[in-house]
Structure formats: structure tokens, C-alpha cells
Design an enzyme around this catalytic site. Sequence first.
Site, mmCIF file in Angstrom:
data_model
loop_
_atom_site.group_PDB
_atom_site.id
_atom_site.type_symbol
_atom_site.label_atom_id
_atom_site.label_comp_id
_atom_site.label_asym_id
_atom_site.label_seq_id
_atom_site.Cartn_x
_atom_site.Cartn_y
_atom_site.Cartn_z
ATOM 1 N N GLY A 185 -4.781 3.637 -3.666
ATOM 2 C CA GLY A 185 -6.036 4.240 -4.080
ATOM 3 C C GLY A 185 -5.842 5.682 -4.510
ATOM 4 O O GLY A 185 -6.757 6.323 -5.002
ATOM 5 N N ASP A 229 -1.625 -0.942 5.791
ATOM 6 C CA ASP A 229 -1.920 -0.508 7.150
ATOM 7 C C ASP A 229 -3.394 -0.272 7.392
ATOM 8 O O ASP A 229 -3.824 -0.182 8.523
ATOM 9 C CB ASP A 229 -1.160 0.775 7.467
ATOM 10 C CG ASP A 229 -1.739 1.953 6.713
ATOM 11 O OD1 ASP A 229 -2.094 1.767 5.548
ATOM 12 O OD2 ASP A 229 -1.832 3.043 7.291
ATOM 13 N N ASP A 253 0.871 -1.156 0.000
ATOM 14 C CA ASP A 253 0.000 0.000 0.000
ATOM 15 C C ASP A 253 0.915 1.215 0.000
ATOM 16 O O ASP A 253 2.108 1.106 0.259
ATOM 17 C CB ASP A 253 -0.855 -0.056 1.266
ATOM 18 C CG ASP A 253 -1.831 1.090 1.341
ATOM 19 O OD1 ASP A 253 -2.280 1.520 0.275
ATOM 20 O OD2 ASP A 253 -2.132 1.538 2.446
ATOM 21 N N LYS A 254 0.381 2.373 -0.307
ATOM 22 C CA LYS A 254 1.251 3.545 -0.271
ATOM 23 C C LYS A 254 1.060 4.325 1.022
ATOM 24 O O LYS A 254 1.987 4.464 1.815
ATOM 25 C CB LYS A 254 0.971 4.453 -1.472
ATOM 26 C CG LYS A 254 1.932 5.607 -1.567
ATOM 27 C CD LYS A 254 1.672 6.439 -2.792
ATOM 28 C CE LYS A 254 0.400 7.254 -2.661
ATOM 29 N NZ LYS A 254 0.491 8.279 -1.626
ATOM 30 N N LYS A 305 -7.072 -4.618 -5.533
ATOM 31 C CA LYS A 305 -5.787 -4.940 -4.923
ATOM 32 C C LYS A 305 -5.673 -6.433 -4.693
ATOM 33 O O LYS A 305 -4.673 -7.063 -5.021
ATOM 34 C CB LYS A 305 -5.651 -4.211 -3.581
ATOM 35 C CG LYS A 305 -5.432 -2.723 -3.684
ATOM 36 C CD LYS A 305 -5.237 -2.153 -2.289
ATOM 37 C CE LYS A 305 -4.982 -0.652 -2.328
ATOM 38 N NZ LYS A 305 -4.636 -0.131 -1.016
#
EC number: 7.6.2.1
Lengths: 1152, 368
Positions: free
Chosen positions: A750, A869, A415-416, A849
Site C-alpha cells: 500500500g 502480516d 506484503d512489504k 491485492k
Amino acid sequence: SSSLLRKARFYTSCLPLKKKDSKTRTVRSNLLLPGPETEKPKGSPLASNRLKTTKYTALSFLPKNLFEQFHRLANVYFVFIALLNFVPAVNAFQPELALAPVLFILAVTAIKDLWEDYSRYRSDKEINHMECLVYCRNEKKYISRYWKEVEVGDFVQLRCNEIIPADILLLSSSDPDGLCHIETANLDGETNLKQRQVVRRFLELDSEFDPLKFSSVIECEKPNNDLTRFRAYIIHTNGNRDGLYKENLLLRGCTIRNTEEVTGIVIYAGHETKALLNNSGPRYKRSKLERQMNIDVLWCVLILIVMCLFSAIGHGLWVWQFSEKKKPVFDVPGPDGNYLSPVLASVYLFLTMIIVFQVLIPISLYVSIEIVKICQVYFIHQDKDLYDEETDSQLQCRALNITEDLGQIQYIFSDKTGTLTENKMVFRRCTVSGIEYSHDANAKRLAMYQEPDSEEEETAPKGVTLSQRDSICSHQSVKAVHRSQSTKSHRRTGSRAEAKRASILSKHTAFSSPMSTLLKLEEKLTYSVQMNNNGYSAQQEKRAIESGPEEGELRYEAESPDEAALVYAARAYNCTLVGRLSDQVSIELPHLGTLTFEVLHTLGFDSIRKRMSVVVRHPITDEINVYTKGADSVIMDLLLPYDPRGKHQKKIESKTQNYLNLYAVDGLRTLCIAKRVLSKDEYACWLKSHLEAESCIENREELLFQSALHIEKNLHLLGATGVEDRLQEGVPETIANLRKAGLQIWVLTGDKQETAINIAYACKLLDHDEEIITLNAESPVSRSLPDGSVQIGFASFCTPSSSAHSKLGLVIDGRTLAYALDKTLENRFLLLAKRCRSVLCCRSTPLQKSMVVKLVRDKLKAMTLAIGDGANDVSMIQVADVGVGISGPEGMQAVMASDFAVPRFRHLEKLLLVHGHWCYSRLANMVLYFFYKNAMFVALLFWYQFYCGFSGTSMIDQWYLIFFNLLFSSLPQLITGVLDKDVPAEVLISVPQLYKSGQNMEDYQPHMFWMNMIDALYQSLVCFFIPYFTFYDSDMDIFSLGTPITTIALFTIILHLAVETKTWTFFHWSSCIFSILLFFFVALVYNASCPICYPPSNPYWTMEKLMGDPMFYLTCIISPFIALLPRYSISLSMCTLVIAHPLYILFVLELR
Amino acid sequence: MAVNYSAKEDADGHPSGGLGAAGGGAAKTRKPDNTAFKQQRLPAWQPILTAGTVLPAFFVIGLVFIPIGIGIFVTSNNIREYEIDYTGIEPTSPCNKCLNVSWNSTPSCTCTINFTLDHPFESNVFMYYGLSNFYQNHRRYVKSRDDSQLNGDNGSLLNPSKECEPYRTSENKPIAPCGAIANSMFNDTLVLYRIDNETRIPIHLNKKGIAWWTDKNVKFRNPSGDANNLTALFQKTTKPVNWPKPVYMLDSDPDNNGFINEDFIVWMRTAALPTFRKLYRLIERKNNLQPTLEAGQYSLDITYNYPVHSFDGRKRMILSTISWMGGKNPFLGIAYITVGSICFFLGVVLLIIHHKYGNRNTSADIPN
């Protein structure tokens, strides 16, 4: 992608709607007269509040536990073999003794289960005996009762800081506004307080709530595990129906905070509460290595069967050669005096051989692996490098049985937000009506981020906090005692990173509502209004900021960090949020004073709409306004299509879009804010349909969604904001190192494309010399067109000529991803993605994802790791082979779903490169060693069959045979399996390429099993035939031959482990020496203990006699040498070869 | 997690949420201890196989093993051993007439074999009988005994273990000693004469001291009672089917009769391999001036009772002196010499490799 609420909402909408079997629960007050039996619904009784998580009772433990254990095929197999021993015709050992190892293994597991169950029982008991106040009809007051005595329909009164004993519908609160704050850390790990509301009609009561007068009936859905949903309605005596929401429900396990006293009726109790329904046991994953191992176990079974068949045929032939008349004296007839026919004899022998050779299927393998994994987990836990000072958190292993998978990962999906970045939002820029403003103060503060952080926390005395709270929190009529308690408790739980950060600016806490995303919106509204009206220039803003910190008294807690960032930023411009109730927002504006907006509705976020809205009534103009914030792509589409103000509006739109693009390039998170003014009629019309939707039980989500779509249109663009999210410490280095280790890193976010690309550059995921392929399907309208374009895109890059581009980066957006994940295109997509050094998927939904992860996992047969997270990463974490959660500020959903939870992204480096590598190589070596050990030991028996007419005699005493695995040879291999280090940690970190050995399964390849088998064969030949030739044609009896062979085998097995062991610590030495001494000790004691026991074998005084014979020592010395000479020579030549290996040169360089 | 929260945890300020709670105290953190064990930094020895360590090891092994091997080999070669196969397969053999003897043939067949010892046997001589292709280690055969009966347990004497079937009872009487092992006891009688000037001088063969001390004194015992009247003790039992006479008539010496007859004890210790020998008699050296058995003519009188021809078995008589390493067996000595030589050879090869290639690698490293 940041707001937790949004994510939670997403899940709600994802859930399949319940079937319309209209099975609802009816709850009535227990206090109603008369005869509760008639009142209670028939059918299944409602669960009591007694908690029972234990699996067994004293009576049911043995049968139930055994039943569960026998679900393991291996256990059934071993019991079968042990029972076979009770059949006289085929038995090989003393039957009772043969049961021993099986019983031992079963007992160990049973004791472990029992212990676990007992600790569950104790915690159950503790919880069951907690007390709470329950209304008693006879005494007409609340009396103290145990939790377990609480029943559905009871009225429960709770005080501040008490834990909620069941799912309770909130009917009364000491708070004048009918609010109640709860902390849900026990449920989801979120530490911010949530507001709960008294059921609306009871709020309007003038007098104090009296349980006796409660005669309404509550109709609610059946117990379910959805924490974010509660669908029910209450029917009053007058026939009125009111909808009930999750805001009315107090969930079991949460804690009441900042509210003096609340009362409610129990809706769900005990195991039907949402908290308990949510508690699913730990997931069982099977690691790749274990799957591979199971194949080899099957091979072992095959080898066993072949050996038994061979022996059986051999025995048949042996019996057959003696014709009936010439039966030799040593061929004993059956008990009835008749000789067995060769065929029958070989059938019996086949079964006997299965017993004798049972050791080949390692009974202790599974137990040993479990022990080793538990120890590995312990060491990972204890690693101080995986500990984060700032949050005082360390790595958590939530899955105990996939540690070795960490050493074999090929793809990382990250994830970013919150994973690569801090998720600590700082407001940087905004654009209002096409004019851009920057917020430079935060840029400065960013630089000196750390220092005030800790100081402020310490220098803030509690008293100050208290008094200041008093002055502002006017709506809270909290008594002093409780207040101090609650403040204290809040300080306690709030002392995490997020709270610390918040305390930089202020000392006061204003609790955000569950719908706190609203905060942001409100602020935005006033912010933009203010700037429009007063025409603040950038310079003026700066001045305002300078005075900001002194008067900063408020402390905001928002559910998502970027909301808080916006509110703080707004306050810096003197637009201060001073109060937030469920239905109103108070904002202090510089020229207008405090304004209180009435919040009429909140339309929450979901990932389909990608926006959220609020409907407010303006206090001055009495206008009804809809404010919407959301992703630019969505908002822009919803703007007023035919524009009455013509070109000007168009210009603002294009300018805003322009700035949005610029923000994204800077790596800022962007949001668009838009507004719509509703006329009274429009509102009334919409309100009607909305209320209908709200009070509906079954299809509520669907209807609310429709209702939101209805009102969120024809918007008027106000502006956009840019919030910065800093990269986490060490992310670029970690990514670079993981890359060197041969890991493919994909980022699934996202966020919008520009932001994502920017962050990717910042964390070195993309290089500037990389050629970036961007896949964007142009139009969502017709499917054929984007399909075509994607196809062209794929086709052009799939040609072999493009392999010249060594460095490719792929960027794909969510819309295109949806096409790429299509069955027809997924292979092409993968082909392209495989060529690229890094892949970036932007604007992807949680479902996408997980689909991407699944695609790679299944199609490329690769080991995948997903790290994230937030709740939007949960599905991806669950799909991946290894799921890693970051225990960050976004709550605990990701952690709860993960196999490992790390405090920071950078910890992934050591977790994978060091611990993963070690766990894999240790376990791989141990498993191979296990197969070798058992095969080598069993082969000894096999060779002997050639010299005893394949009769199934074992020259090794039954005790040695049965306990060899369990006692004599188990400890050193466990120690090595736990502690061995093939390469030191520093080297693994500095030479990440070493990780590739795990990816390529270099430590445990299919052929290695066979190599080990061949080695075992050779070694057993040596261990058998050296004593054989030494004692050939001598007066040696069976056990005098078998005991040296056992000793030699033990020496060989331990020395073999010694050759394989790379690092020797005190534990290695002592375990090896201990094992050998233990063998001699047991042998001496056993051989001296009883001259007539243990039929059929009786090795009385054998060991003692042998130890007086020099030949025993001479054979014991030379045999292991000969047995290990080939392996030692090979590993020696490997070492010499390694010297020329490039990695070794690196290795040597690192050591210098 | 939701289930196992507890009030205690909460009161201590450690919400089980997991995020961590340093609280105001800050004394208690979750920071792992920095100990060598927990951080996996225990002092460790990492054996790096280099020429420096491996080469000496090979040479040392070679240098140690070769002398040991030579020692064993020489010792083995110094052992005198003489072996006679008296099965009588060859038609010329004196025992050929007894080849098809059966268990119950009476009178017993006797034959005499003459042989010459070329070298004197200096020290004590052990006389063995050897059997080949006799599977005393057959699983059901090995099991077919009752150790408590042999240990003198009166209950087991009259009610032997089921393991003895079908040699448990005979004519409704319990067999003593029961089982297949006892039933098949070797019952040839071997007598040795020295032929000195055409006269046969019998050589004294000691029948005691051939069994393990522990077997004779601990494991095997006659039933409790009057040791001098074994007949009475074994009264309610019957002899094994194949035996010509009951167990209490194995020897006249009461200390070597019944279950503690040493020939019986030796037989009951089942041999490990189908080719085996068992100690039959001892020939003790009388004085230091004379060898135990001088070189010369000897004759062996055999009372041939034991049938082995039916299963292609062979019977041998072996005379052997004995050393610290037991009987004659050159195998182990050869093994030691071979392994020592191989190690030495490998050492030399590695040394050459090391000299030729090892230097190049180290020199290649230096510029880096």
C-alpha cells in the site's frame, strides 16, 4: 499501511450494510419488577451464557457421527461393498469379516472425533464453571455465579484481571473518567490495552451506579460477528436517546486491566457474543496433489469396472459353454437346484467381482494421507530453524492438509511492511513549511539496536516501574494491590519485541486509546507549532536530544509502530505526550508547560479516504482545529484550492512534495500533515450533521464517511514526515534463493511507489541492471485516456522483440492496477507480468491485492502463496492457495486467516525449499505407491480368474485380502511417507533449483500413475505366474497356492518401497522387518487357530505345511527379484544418467 | 481460538494469542528440542547406486542363482515320472468304451491299459490321478461344504450348513457329507499290476498316508460315538446323490472310513488350478536291493466311474518318484538359471558402460 486501526476500519466499511429488516434486540434489566416472562420478547429466546461447542451428546454421537462420516463418498462405497457381502448370491467373503476394515476406518475416525469433542467438552465445562459477580435482586448485592448462569439483562461486576464472561455494556467504572482498559489478546492477539468508555449519560451520575435504578431500554442490532462494530442506542426513562458504540462494549473473552471495578449489563450472551460468532472453524483446503490424486482414484474406479466387466463376460461365456445337459459337477446349481442362465450368472458375478477387487480403491488411502500429513506438520513444527529466538515464536501450521502444496508454489505475493521489513519504525526526517530537518540520533541508535534491547529489560526492577507509574498516571486512582497485579500482568504480556523496544526509552506506560493514531497527530501538531514558533535550528535539536534519554520516563504503546516512532521522536524535542484520555490530550511543551487539548472528534482511517483527522480545541486560543494526516497524494488534493497567501504557500507545497519524493527514494514512509481552522459556525453546522450520523444505527459508516469528507477539505499544509522501516534480517538472501528456486515474487504494497521501489532495490527484488517498466495511468479524470496509455504500454512490451530484455521489472501503481485488472486488460497485464522478473504493485488496496492473487491463480493456473502480516493482507492470504501469516507486531488477523504462520520472512526459505519439497515428494511418492500397491495386489486376483472360470474365487485367503492393506503393508509406507528424504536439507537450501521439481510436478505426473499401473501389472504377472508354473499340475490346493502368492506379493511390495526409499533410518528397517514378521506371525497363528472356522475359506495348517517345503522359499526368493528387476534397472540407469546432470554436479560440489 | 481460551492458560501467562510469552521466567520457551528425531537428522543410510556397489551385487546374484537353478533343474530331471491318459478320447484307447459313462451307470465300466516303464523307479513311488479342465476352484463349488459336519459335529451332521445347497438334503434326510465337493468325489478305482512273464502280479498300493496329517487327525473327524459302528452314527443321514454307497462304506478299515477316509480327505482339499493331480496311492520301496518299480511291462485296471467327457475333461494316472522339491517340474530351475544369467549379463554390460563412460564423468568433475 501500518495502522491496525485503519485496517480494521477498512473492513468495517467493506462490510455490506445490513438489510433494513429492522430486527433489533431489546435488552431490559432483569431486575425490573414484576414477572420477567411478560417483559421478555417473544419469539426465539435469547441465548444463555452457557458455552456449548461440542458437536455430540452421549446419545447423538453414534448416529450423528456416522451421518457425518457417510458424507464422504468413499465411506459410502465401502459400506455398500461390505453390505453386498450379505447377499448370498454374490458374496465373496464372510460377511462379518468384510465389514471389518470399513468398521475399522469408521471407528478410527469416530474415536478421533470423540476425543476432539471430549476435549471441547472439558474446556467448555471449565469455562462454564468460571465465576463472576452478578447482581441479585433478592440479596441486593453482587453474588458469585457461574458463567453459564449469566443471562442477557443481568448486571455483572468485574474486577481487575478478570475475564469478561459475555458482551457487556459498560455502565460504571471505578475510574473517575469512566474508562476501563481491556486486553484483547484472546480475540485478536493484540497485546496493547484498549480503552473502553462508560456510556456517556451514566458517566455523569453523581452517586454510585445502582442496578436497581436502571430502567433504560437498550435497543441494539442482532448478534453479529463484527468485532469492530456495535450499533445500538439506549432509551432512557425520560425518552432521551443516546447512541452506543463499540467503545461502550466489553467483549467476551477480553481481560479487564488496570481498572479496579466495572459494572455493566449483559447485551449478548453465550453463543451470541461477538467472540464466539467470530470463531469459525478451520478452513478446509484441498491441495493440488489431492485433486490430482482424486482424478486417479476415478481412473481406478474405471479400471475396477473394466476388470469386473471383463470377468463377468468371461464367466458368462464359461457358463454358456456347458449346455444344460452337460453341466459339469463343479458348476453348482443355485440353492433351488436350477442352474443360473449365463446372463444372470454374469450379472451376479459382476457384483461379486466388485467385492473381490474392492482393494483396488484404496480404503486406507485417505486415512494414511491424513496420518502422514499430521506427522509432517509435527516435524515442521519441531524444526528449530523455523523458531525465532527474539519473539519466542515458532512456525504454526494452521491448515493441516496442504503441506505438500508448499512444495509446488510458483508465485509468491508478499506484503512489504512488516513482511519484508521489520515494521519497527524509526523517525528519520521531517519537513515543516518547506524546510527539511533530519533526526540523526535515530540513525545512530539504529546501528546499536540490539544491545540495549535485552539489557534494559532485565535491569528494570519492578519497583521502579511502579513508583514511576504512580507519579505520572494521575488519572488512575488504582489501589496498590490491583496496580501491582496489573503491572505484573502487563509486564508479562508486554514482554514481546515491541514492548522491549519501547522500554529502551522509558519505563513508564501510557496507554494509547483505541484511537491512538491520534497520538501521532497531536504530537505532530505541537511539534510543528513549536518549531514554527521558536525557530529551532537543526543544531538546537541535536542538543535537545542529548538530554533526552535521561529524562525519558514515558513508555508509549501505540497500535501501530510508526505512531509510536513519531511520539518518541517528538519527545526527543521536548514535546512530550504526558496523558491521553478519550477526549483530551496533555502535552508538555518546553516553553508553555503542559497544555491540555480537548479532543472533540476523531475521524478514523479508512482505505478509501486514506487519511484520518482529529478535531481539537486549542486550550489557549480556543480555536477549533482540524488536523489531518494521510498519504501525500490525498492530502495534496485537499489543500486550499484558491490560495490567499499566494506564491509562498505554493512554494511550500512544491518544496514539501519535493522532499516527500526524496524521502521515498530513501525508502522512508511518508505522511503529510495538514491543518484547517474552523470557525465556530462552521463547526456548529458540521457538528449537527456529525452527531446525527453518530447516533444512527443503520447507515452509520456511510454517514460518518460523508461527514468526514465534509470537514476534510480546504486544508493548509503543515509538513511531512519520513519514518524508516528497516528490512528484516536475511530478506535479500531469502529472496535471491527463492528466485533461484524458480519462484516469481510479486510485492503488493500500500506504500507509495518510490518507497516501494526503494525497498525493492534494498532487498534485491529489483536489480540495477534491470529494465524497469513503470505503469502509471496519468489521469483519474477520464477513463479512456489512461486506458489508452496502459494499452500502449502493454502493446509495446508484448511484442516478441522485447523478449531480448531478459531482465524486466514491472512497477504498477494502484490506480493503474485498477485498470489493469479490468476484464479487457487483465490478459495483457498478465502477459506482460509473466515476462518480468519481478512485479511491484504500489498503492494497492487490500481488495486489489486479493484480485491480483486471484487473477494469477485462476488465469495462469499457478500455485500461489501470499504472505503478509497485517489485516490488509487477510483477503490476499485467504485467496491464495497457501496463505502465510507473519506473527509480527501488527496483531493476529493475518495469522488467524493464514494456513501457516511464520515468525519471519526468512523462514519462508526453509519452509518452502526444504519442508515443502520434502512434503511434496514424500506424499507424491506415497500416493503413487499406494496406487501401485493396490493395483498389483488386485491384479493377482484377476489373473487367477482365468484359471477358475471367472467365478470370483480368490486364492488369497479372505483375511489376508482384507487386512493386507491395513496391517501388513501399511506401516513401511507410512514411515517412508513421513521420514524419507530424497535430498538432504543442506543441499535443498544450497541448490534451490531442486525446488523446481515440485513446481513441475515431477514427482507425480499423470503419466506416472500409468507407469505405476504398468509396473504393477508386470509385477503381478510375475508374482502370480512364477508360483503358477511352479505348482502347475501338482496337488496344491487353493490356499497352498494363494499363500505363497501373498507372501511373494508382500515381499515384492516391501522391496519395491525399498527401491523407492532414498534414505534409510532405523525406522525404515524396523518397519519393513516388522511387517514381514507380522505377516508370518498372523498367518501362522491364524492357520493354526481353528480347523472349522471362517467359512467359506479354511486355510487350516496351510502356512505351517508350506514353511516345511523348500519350494516355498525358493519361489519366494526368486519372484521378487524378477518382479523388481526392471524397476531397479531403470532407477539404476536414471542414477547413471543423473551423474551427467548439471544439478548433480552442483550436488557433488555441495557435498565436498 | 476465541472459543478455546481458558482461564488456566491465562493464569499461567500463556495467552493463547500465540505470539509467545517468555515472561519473566524464560525457562520455558517454545524452542523445539534439538533432537535428531525432531530435527529429522536421524542417522540414515543413503544408498547411492554407484558402479562400486551395484556391479558386485549383480555378479553375486548371478553367482548364487545359477548354481541354485542348476541344482533344482538336476533334481527335477532325476525324478522319474510316468503318465497315462485313460480318458479314452481316442477310439483306439481301451477305455473308449467307457467314455460316456454316467454317475449312476451300473455295472461299472472297466478297462485295462498296458504300459511299459523304460527306467526303473528307484525310491518310493507316488501314484496320482490327474484331472484336467476340472474347475475344482469354482467359487460356488469351493464354498459348497460344511467344515463342522466334517469335523464330526453332530448338530451339523443332521443340519448341514446352507452353503451345501442344493446338496444339503436328499429325500428329506441330511446328506453326509453334504455339498458339491463331496458329491463330485472322484470314484474311479485304479489297480496296478506288473506283468512278469505274462502273469499279472498285483502291486501293493498303500491307501493310507496320502492325506495331510492335520486333515486326517484334526480337521476331519467322524461323528462322536462308537467309532466301530459308523453305520449307526450316520443312520439319520443319506449318501450324496452321486455316490454309489454311503460314506460309512468307503473302506473296510474303520480307521479309514467315514469322514476320515483319506481318498475323501484328499478330494476335499480343493485343487488350486483346473489341471491338477491328487495323490491316490503310495507304492513303498520294499528293500534296498530292488527298485520300487522295475523297468518292464505293467498294466493298469481302471474301474471307470467318473464322467469327464461332458465338459472335455481328461483323466490321467501318474506314477512319480519324489524329491525334496516335490514332483517333477523343471520350471523353477530354469527360472533361477535365467535370472542368474540375466544378472550376470547386466553386470557385464554395466561394467563395460562404467569403464567406457564412468571415467569420463569422474574426470569431468575433478577440474571443478
